[in-house]
Design a protein around this motif. Structure first.
Motif, PDB file in Angstrom:
ATOM      1  N   HIS A  52       0.695  -1.290   0.089  1.00 23.30           N
ATOM      2  CA  HIS A  52      -0.118  -0.068   0.019  1.00 23.30           C
ATOM      3  C   HIS A  52       0.866   1.169   0.059  1.00 23.30           C
ATOM      4  CE1 HIS A  52      -2.218   2.949   2.749  1.00 23.30           C
ATOM      5  NE2 HIS A  52      -2.920   3.214   1.561  1.00 23.30           N
ATOM      6  N   VAL A  53       0.665   2.095  -0.827  1.00 22.65           N
ATOM      7  CA  VAL A  53       1.129   3.528  -0.861  1.00 22.65           C
ATOM      8  C   VAL A  53       0.071   4.686  -1.163  1.00 22.65           C
ATOM      9  CG1 VAL A  53       3.388   2.765  -1.939  1.00 22.65           C
ATOM     10  CG2 VAL A  53       1.688   3.411  -3.621  1.00 22.65           C
ATOM     11  N   SER A  83      -5.182   6.438  -1.876  1.00 22.49           N
ATOM     12  CA  SER A  83      -4.235   5.246  -1.834  1.00 22.49           C
ATOM     13  C   SER A  83      -4.296   4.094  -2.938  1.00 22.49           C
ATOM     14  CB  SER A  83      -4.812   4.265  -0.466  1.00 22.49           C
ATOM     15  OG  SER A  83      -4.613   4.994   0.702  1.00 22.49           O
ATOM     16  N   ARG A  84      -3.153   3.462  -3.110  1.00 19.20           N
ATOM     17  CA  ARG A  84      -3.060   2.640  -4.207  1.00 19.20           C
ATOM     18  C   ARG A  84      -2.330   1.058  -3.734  1.00 19.20           C
ATOM     19  NH1 ARG A  84      -4.442   3.538  -9.500  1.00 19.20           N
ATOM     20  NH2 ARG A  84      -4.253   1.111  -9.708  1.00 19.20           N
ATOM     21  N   LEU A  85      -2.414   0.041  -4.396  1.00 20.00           N
ATOM     22  CA  LEU A  85      -1.422  -0.883  -4.105  1.00 20.00           C
ATOM     23  C   LEU A  85      -0.340  -0.692  -5.056  1.00 20.00           C
ATOM     24  CD1 LEU A  85      -3.762  -4.032  -3.646  1.00 20.00           C
ATOM     25  CD2 LEU A  85      -2.474  -2.484  -1.677  1.00 20.00           C
ATOM     26  N   SER A  86       1.013  -0.748  -4.570  1.00 21.44           N
ATOM     27  CA  SER A  86       1.974  -0.255  -5.600  1.00 21.44           C
ATOM     28  C   SER A  86       2.312  -1.392  -6.849  1.00 21.44           C
ATOM     29  CB  SER A  86       3.223  -0.082  -4.830  1.00 21.44           C
ATOM     30  OG  SER A  86       3.795  -1.249  -4.223  1.00 21.44           O
ATOM     31  N   CYS A  87       1.850  -2.615  -6.368  1.00 20.82           N
ATOM     32  CA  CYS A  87       1.909  -3.603  -7.385  1.00 20.82           C
ATOM     33  C   CYS A  87       0.930  -3.493  -8.653  1.00 20.82           C
ATOM     34  CB  CYS A  87       1.708  -5.088  -6.784  1.00 20.82           C
ATOM     35  SG  CYS A  87      -0.026  -5.341  -6.245  1.00 20.82           S
ATOM     36  N   GLN A  88       0.007  -2.614  -8.261  1.00 20.07           N
ATOM     37  CA  GLN A  88      -1.010  -2.555  -9.554  1.00 20.07           C
ATOM     38  C   GLN A  88      -0.995  -1.200 -10.061  1.00 20.07           C
ATOM     39  OE1 GLN A  88      -3.290  -4.992 -10.278  1.00 20.07           O
ATOM     40  NE2 GLN A  88      -1.582  -6.032  -8.907  1.00 20.07           N
ATOM     41  N   VAL A  89      -0.145  -0.091  -9.694  1.00 15.75           N
ATOM     42  CA  VAL A  89       0.026   1.026 -10.512  1.00 15.75           C
ATOM     43  C   VAL A  89       1.074   0.679 -11.489  1.00 15.75           C
ATOM     44  CG1 VAL A  89       0.883   3.428 -10.100  1.00 15.75           C
ATOM     45  CG2 VAL A  89      -0.482   2.379  -8.231  1.00 15.75           C
ATOM     46  N   LEU A  96       5.431  11.072 -10.207  1.00 11.41           N
ATOM     47  CA  LEU A  96       4.579  10.501  -9.169  1.00 11.41           C
ATOM     48  C   LEU A  96       5.339  11.018  -7.944  1.00 11.41           C
ATOM     49  CD1 LEU A  96       3.509   6.833  -9.698  1.00 11.41           C
ATOM     50  CD2 LEU A  96       2.120   9.083 -10.090  1.00 11.41           C
ATOM     51  N   THR A  97       4.559  11.558  -6.562  1.00 12.79           N
ATOM     52  CA  THR A  97       5.282  11.733  -5.488  1.00 12.79           C
ATOM     53  C   THR A  97       4.260  10.739  -4.590  1.00 12.79           C
ATOM     54  OG1 THR A  97       5.864  13.977  -5.859  1.00 12.79           O
ATOM     55  CG2 THR A  97       5.276  13.387  -3.599  1.00 12.79           C
ATOM     56  N   ILE A  98       4.925   9.859  -3.808  1.00 13.94           N
ATOM     57  CA  ILE A  98       4.383   8.959  -3.200  1.00 13.94           C
ATOM     58  C   ILE A  98       4.823   8.914  -1.642  1.00 13.94           C
ATOM     59  CG2 ILE A  98       4.084   7.209  -5.081  1.00 13.94           C
ATOM     60  CD1 ILE A  98       6.128   5.412  -3.606  1.00 13.94           C
ATOM     61  N   GLU A  99       3.737   8.399  -0.696  1.00 12.38           N
ATOM     62  CA  GLU A  99       4.385   8.159   0.455  1.00 12.38           C
ATOM     63  C   GLU A  99       3.956   6.703   0.831  1.00 12.38           C
ATOM     64  OE1 GLU A  99       2.813   9.693   5.054  1.00 12.38           O
ATOM     65  OE2 GLU A  99       1.981  10.575   3.268  1.00 12.38           O
TER      66      GLU A  99
END
Length: 109
Positions: A52-53, A83-89, A96-99
């Motif tokens: 999750h990111v 929120s997203r699952l990084s494996c699906q993005v 992109l800027t992610i946390e």
């Protein structure tokens, strides 16, 4: 080639990170390739929520979550609207800027 900015995380990347990566690969793979060892307990099959990111910038420019991912996201700690699952993005052409959240459903970090 999009730029990915990772905000500081106390365990995975204390100072944050910035890297460029090829389009067409998953965000999870891009993080791992750039030595940010995000959890991915299901081996990137969208069967858990450990990768999750939170997408802080660029959320509207990435591929949309499907129903399976949305169901898995409901299990994530600290779920937010972006929120997203990084494996699906899948990385496209936009930056992109992610946390990475401090906690996962597997353990406290």
């Amino acid at each position: 080639m999009p730029q990915v900015i990772v905000l500081p995380h106390p365990v995975l990347c204390e100072d944050g990170a910035i890297f460029n990566e090829n389009s067409g690969i998953s965000l999870c793979d891009a993080l791992l390739k750039n030595s940010i060892f995000i959890e991915h307990a299901c081996e990137k099959s969208c069967a858990c929520a450990t990768c999750h990111v939170i997408i802080r910038e660029g959320f509207n420019e990435i591929n949309k979550a499907n129903e399976v991912e949305e169901d898995m996201l409901n299990k994530a700690w600290g779920l937010e609207e972006n929120s997203r699952l990084s494996c699906q993005v899948i990385l496209g052409s936009s930056d992109l800027t992610i946390e990475i959240p401090r906690y996962t459903i597997n353990q406290v970090k």
